[in-house]
Design a protein around this motif. Structure first.
Motif, short mmCIF file in Angstrom:
data_model
loop_
_atom_site.label_atom_id
_atom_site.label_comp_id
_atom_site.label_asym_id
_atom_site.label_seq_id
_atom_site.Cartn_x
_atom_site.Cartn_y
_atom_site.Cartn_z
N PRO A 158 85.43 22.35 57.26
CA PRO A 158 84.08 22.77 56.84
C PRO A 158 83.01 21.71 57.04
O PRO A 158 81.85 22.03 57.30
N ALA A 161 81.00 22.08 60.25
CA ALA A 161 80.37 23.36 60.58
C ALA A 161 78.91 23.23 60.97
O ALA A 161 78.47 23.76 62.00
N SER A 164 78.45 21.37 64.31
CA SER A 164 79.06 22.16 65.38
C SER A 164 78.11 23.25 65.83
O SER A 164 77.87 23.45 67.03
N THR A 181 81.15 31.85 67.77
CA THR A 181 81.03 32.22 66.35
C THR A 181 81.73 33.53 66.01
O THR A 181 82.02 33.78 64.84
N LEU A 184 84.87 33.20 63.94
CA LEU A 184 84.81 32.85 62.52
C LEU A 184 85.12 34.07 61.67
O LEU A 184 84.95 35.21 62.10
N ALA A 188 82.37 33.65 56.84
CA ALA A 188 81.78 32.47 57.47
C ALA A 188 80.62 32.86 58.37
O ALA A 188 79.61 32.15 58.45
#
Length: 207
Positions: A158, A161, A164, A181, A184, A188
């Protein structure tokens, strides 16, 4: 005029991740050399690189390499060489991780450690791409890559995140951002807009 066929999903995502790594390591070197860069932002990027690089290389060594060697035994020797380079990179990452920003002198130490890591990583990525990308293109289906990619992205710590997503926003296309994405979890994904904005804010302060 000939038109290059589209790359496989595996090749596209690896190139994207490598762009992030090149940009992130270069940014840390540049930002650490400026007295005006906020220490908190430097520490955020330092921590991001330490965690993200270790996670990425472990995912390759533990999961991707065995899959590739099964599919393409001839790639085995080259992948063993890449894993040995990962060991050298981990040593450089550890040196970077050991720097603590308390005084102005610490910035010089951070810049030196970041530069050593950047140079080593950029050389490694050139070597890796010459060996890895042809094997991925030929031997890894989009379905197989999606399984690996989902596992790797879903297990990103985490703490990585925000940056990123910030880096993906800056170095990737909207389609590439979405491509990553979607791996995820649904919960998230609901946090993506806020995390992306936080990541971009940190990157802006570093530049």
């Amino acid at each position: 005029m000939s038109i290059e066929p589209p790359s496989s999903l595996a090749v596209s995502q690896v190139k994207l991740l490598h762009r992030v790594q090149r940009v992130a390591t270069t940014l840390l070197v540049d930002a650490a050399q400026r007295d005006t860069t906020p220490s908190s932002a430097l520490a955020e990027l330092q921590s991001f690189l330490v965690t993200a690089l270790l996670h990425y290389h472990q995912s390759e060594d533990d999961f991707l390499w065995p899959e590739l060697i099964t599919a393409d035994p001839e790639a085995g020797t080259g992948l063993i060489e890449l894993s040995a380079e990962h060991d050298a990179l981990e040593a450089a990452v550890s040196t970077l991780d050991a720097v603590r920003l308390r005084t102005g002198r610490d910035r010089a130490s951070l810049a030196a450690a970041a530069e050593a890591l950047r140079n080593l990583l950029h050389n490694h990525l050139e070597h890796e791409e010459s060996l890895l990308l042809p094997s991925l293109e030929t031997h890894v289906s989009d379905e197989a890559w999606m399984k690996f990619s989902h596992s790797m992205i879903a297990s990103i710590p985490p703490s990585c995140a925000n940056l990123s997503l910030g880096f993906l926003e800056q170095v990737g296309t909207p389609a590439e951002f979405t491509m990553v994405t979607t791996n995820l979890s649904q919960s998230a994904q609901q946090l993506v807009p806020a995390m992306r904005e936080q990541g971009l804010s940190i990157l802006n302060s570093l530049r």
